[in-house]
Design an enzyme around this catalytic site. Structure first.
Site, PDB file in Angstrom:
ATOM      1  CG  HIS A  64     -16.711 -39.493  23.241  1.00 52.14           C
ATOM      2  ND1 HIS A  64     -15.822 -38.607  23.393  1.00 52.14           N
ATOM      3  CD2 HIS A  64     -16.071 -40.314  23.213  1.00 52.14           C
ATOM      4  CE1 HIS A  64     -14.559 -38.717  22.823  1.00 52.14           C
ATOM      5  NE2 HIS A  64     -14.915 -39.782  22.499  1.00 52.14           N
ATOM      6  CB  SER A  74     -23.415 -37.120  32.200  1.00 50.95           C
ATOM      7  OG  SER A  74     -23.001 -37.637  32.016  1.00 50.95           O
ATOM      8  CB  THR A 193     -15.827 -45.421   8.150  1.00 47.68           C
ATOM      9  OG1 THR A 193     -16.318 -45.210   6.711  1.00 47.68           O
ATOM     10  CG2 THR A 193     -17.318 -45.710   8.998  1.00 47.68           C
TER      11      THR A 193
END
Length: 316
Positions: A64, A74, A193
């Site tokens: 992300h 960030s 997973t």
């Protein structure tokens, strides 16, 4: 004209990724602080031992972070008067976690090195690898030398992070915008997973989807009612504490937890690769490692760009 513009954009992204590969190096800290990587590994192993779910959380932080204006740390920044934290973005709020472990790693690395020489961004990249290894997955040489951003953008995070409701064309476009291809999409999705998801995120699929195994849907409904229980967790496969190919085996059986999971095996262009990974763990491991390296090369700050943060949660 539009198609030519898209071609040029994607060509530029591929060139940027290739150029980055030469500016980052697995040996970046070998001279300035050879103790850095062993220190990260110790903290990650201890954290995953305490809570196996933390392995997935640390892997997700790296993912992300990289998808929002590149791998620059960030995501770790708290809000200031100048910007709102990316932690509040739709794909992150009440979802991304593990920040305390990152703080612990940063403190230990800076102590081992005698000063702040390792970026928070590189900590995320190494912690992601070490988390996968701690749960029985493949290792790879993490390219290092990234520096930390001084700002963040919730708005950008809202617009670029992939959604759990995306179909295959949307997922392919989302990854293409990052310079990643369909193989990267499928391989990196396999990181689920070792993951868990909240009822709020998969409720619509287990009650309304038609491309879902009825027995699986019934099983998931037992802990995810139509109303309430939004934070109840369910694993993506039956072995969430083990990095294996069960995620792909589930997709072949129409047991994908999220719409975006099952989209990878739903009569589209990625079906064959999903089937390959479900039958060949080595193929998945090799491709996952390669794709993690490629993702880690997305638009890093290097050289004199950015900074080495003293505190990962705020700019110096």
């Amino acid at each position: 004209m539009a198609s030519r513009s898209n071609f040029l954009l994607h060509a530029f992204l591929w060139l940027a990724l290739a150029t980055t590969a030469f500016s980052l190096s697995p040996k970046f800290y070998d001279r300035v602080c050879p103790q850095a990587l062993p220190a990260i590994k110790r903290i990650v192993q201890a954290a995953v031992h305490r809570e196996p779910r933390m392995g997935s959380s640390l892997l997700r932080l790296h993912f992300h972070d990289c998808f929002v204006n590149g791998c620059d740390g960030s995501l770790l920044l708290d809000s200031t008067r100048a910007f709102e934290t990316e932690k509040n973005a739709r794909g992150n709020l009440n979802s991304v976690r593990g920040f305390e472990v990152v703080d612990e790693i940063k403190a230990e690395v800076d102590r081992a090195c005698g000063r702040p020489v390792v970026s928070c961004t590189d900590i995320l990249a190494v912690a992601a690898r070490d988390s996968v290894v701690a749960l029985g997955g493949p290792a790879w040489k993490v390219r290092l030398g990234r520096r930390d951003s001084t700002t963040a953008s919730r708005a950008l995070a809202d617009s670029v992070l992939p959604s759990a409701s995306m179909d295959l064309p949307a997922l392919i476009d989302n990854f293409k915008n990052q310079g990643l291809n369909q193989r990267d999409l499928v391989a990196l999705s396999g990181g689920n997973t070792i993951g868990l998801s909240r009822c709020l995120i998969f409720r619509n699929r287990i009650y309304n989807a038609t491309n879902i195994d009825p027995a699986f849907a019934k099983q998931r409904r037992a802990t995810c009612p139509r109303t309430g229980g939004n934070t109840n967790l369910a694993p993506f496969d039956s072995t969430p504490a083990k990095f294996d190919t069960a995620y792909f085996s589930n997709l072949v059986k129409q047991r994908g937890l999220l719409t975006s999971d099952q989209a990878l095996f739903n009569g589209g262009s990625t079906d064959k690769l999903v089937k390959t990974y479900s039958l060949n763990p080595d193929a998945f491991w090799n491709d996952f490692a390669k794709s993690m390296i490629r993702m880690g090369n997305i638009k890093p700050l290097t050289g004199k760009q950015g900074q080495i943060r003293i505190n990962c949660r705020r700019a110096n």
